[in-house]
Design a protein around this motif. Structure first.
Motif, short mmCIF file in Angstrom:
data_model
loop_
_atom_site.label_atom_id
_atom_site.label_comp_id
_atom_site.label_asym_id
_atom_site.label_seq_id
_atom_site.Cartn_x
_atom_site.Cartn_y
_atom_site.Cartn_z
N LEU A 245 0.80 -1.23 0.00
CA LEU A 245 0.00 0.00 0.00
C LEU A 245 0.83 1.28 0.00
O LEU A 245 0.33 2.34 -0.36
CB LEU A 245 -0.92 0.02 1.22
N GLY A 246 2.09 1.19 0.41
CA GLY A 246 2.87 2.41 0.59
C GLY A 246 2.87 2.82 2.05
O GLY A 246 2.13 2.27 2.87
N TRP A 247 3.68 3.82 2.37
CA TRP A 247 3.90 4.14 3.78
C TRP A 247 2.65 4.69 4.46
O TRP A 247 2.33 4.34 5.59
CB TRP A 247 5.07 5.11 3.93
N ARG A 248 1.90 5.56 3.77
CA ARG A 248 0.77 6.22 4.43
C ARG A 248 -0.41 5.27 4.63
O ARG A 248 -0.92 5.10 5.73
CB ARG A 248 0.33 7.44 3.62
N ARG A 249 -0.84 4.64 3.54
CA ARG A 249 -1.98 3.75 3.65
C ARG A 249 -1.64 2.49 4.45
O ARG A 249 -2.49 1.93 5.15
CB ARG A 249 -2.52 3.37 2.26
N GLY A 250 -0.38 2.04 4.34
CA GLY A 250 0.03 0.89 5.15
C GLY A 250 -0.06 1.19 6.63
O GLY A 250 -0.58 0.39 7.41
N ALA A 251 0.44 2.37 7.02
CA ALA A 251 0.38 2.75 8.43
C ALA A 251 -1.06 2.93 8.89
O ALA A 251 -1.42 2.54 10.01
CB ALA A 251 1.16 4.04 8.66
N ARG B 28 1.12 2.01 -9.20
CA ARG B 28 1.00 3.44 -9.52
C ARG B 28 0.28 4.22 -8.45
O ARG B 28 0.35 5.44 -8.42
CB ARG B 28 0.27 3.60 -10.87
N SER B 29 -0.46 3.51 -7.59
CA SER B 29 -1.27 4.22 -6.60
C SER B 29 -0.74 4.07 -5.18
O SER B 29 -1.42 4.43 -4.23
CB SER B 29 -2.72 3.71 -6.65
N ARG B 30 0.48 3.52 -5.01
CA ARG B 30 1.04 3.39 -3.66
C ARG B 30 1.29 4.77 -3.08
O ARG B 30 1.82 5.65 -3.74
CB ARG B 30 2.36 2.63 -3.69
N ARG B 31 0.88 4.96 -1.82
CA ARG B 31 1.17 6.23 -1.14
C ARG B 31 0.96 6.08 0.36
O ARG B 31 0.31 5.19 0.81
CB ARG B 31 0.32 7.37 -1.70
#
Length: 212
Positions: free
Chosen positions: A74-80, A209-212
């Protein structure tokens, strides 16, 4: 004679579109909510699966696998956010933590340091994975493994040791000796998380492309 109404309608439509570009935003927010919720539920499933008991009272579970995978995918923000949602639900009393526990009582257990470090681990894994995903082939896989291990050893293990010292009343050396027990399992879980992340990206390339 018919041009004026058409121009008027066209102008009104353009103005409405400018004022209400919300459909795209709603779609993006809906996607974020769905992904965050899905991974929070996945982490819960990983946690409540039967773990391996240890003398310290902190069982070996698949929680860290789910936490790291959330960051990688998910990326750092959505993962957290996914991990934070999982923690909030558990602390509210839903039995989604290891051994089917829930509620604020978990904050008094030896596992508290590991638990509270999970959102930070997902964020670090997501940040490091952003660089790893610029690579290709075997290097990408190895870099994703490194991202997961980096997240584990920069956040989860240090916080876990502090929690063990606080809750068990042991020295740093004793807490470190307890923590080392989890290292081989973490290595295996991070190898697996990297492989699963690559499989997810192959199946759903839009996530890259949508990881954030």
């Amino acid at each position: 004679m018919t041009d004026a109404p058409e121009k008027h309608l066209s102008t009104d439509s353009a103005a409405a579109a400018a004022v209400h570009p919300a459909p795209v935003v709603r779609s993006s927010v809906a996607t974020d909510v769905a992904l965050v919720s899905t991974f929070a539920a996945f982490i819960a499933v990983c946690a409540i699966l039967p773990g391996i008991p240890t003398p310290s009272g902190v069982p070996i579970t698949l929680q860290t696998f789910g936490v790291v995978l959330a960051g990688l995918v998910l990326g750092w923000r959505r993962g957290a956010l996914a991990v934070l949602l999982y923690l909030v639900v558990g602390l509210a009393g839903v039995p989604v933590f290891a051994d089917g526990t829930g509620g604020l009582v978990v904050l008094t257990k030896p596992s508290v340091g590991y638990l509270l470090a999970f959102p930070f681990a997902a964020a670090v894994a997501g940040l490091l994975a952003g660089r790893a995903l610029r690579l290709t082939g075997a290097l990408r896989y190895l870099a994703l493994v490194g991202a997961g291990l980096g997240a584990s050893f920069l956040t989860i293990h240090p916080a876990g040791i502090v929690g063990l010292m606080a809750r068990l009343g042991v020295s740093f050396g004793e807490a470190f000796a307890i923590d080392v027990v989890y290292w081989p399992g973490d290595l295996v879980k991070n190898l697996l998380a990297a492989a699963v992340a690559l499989a997810v990206f192959r199946a759903f390339p839009d996530l890259l492309r949508s990881r954030r």
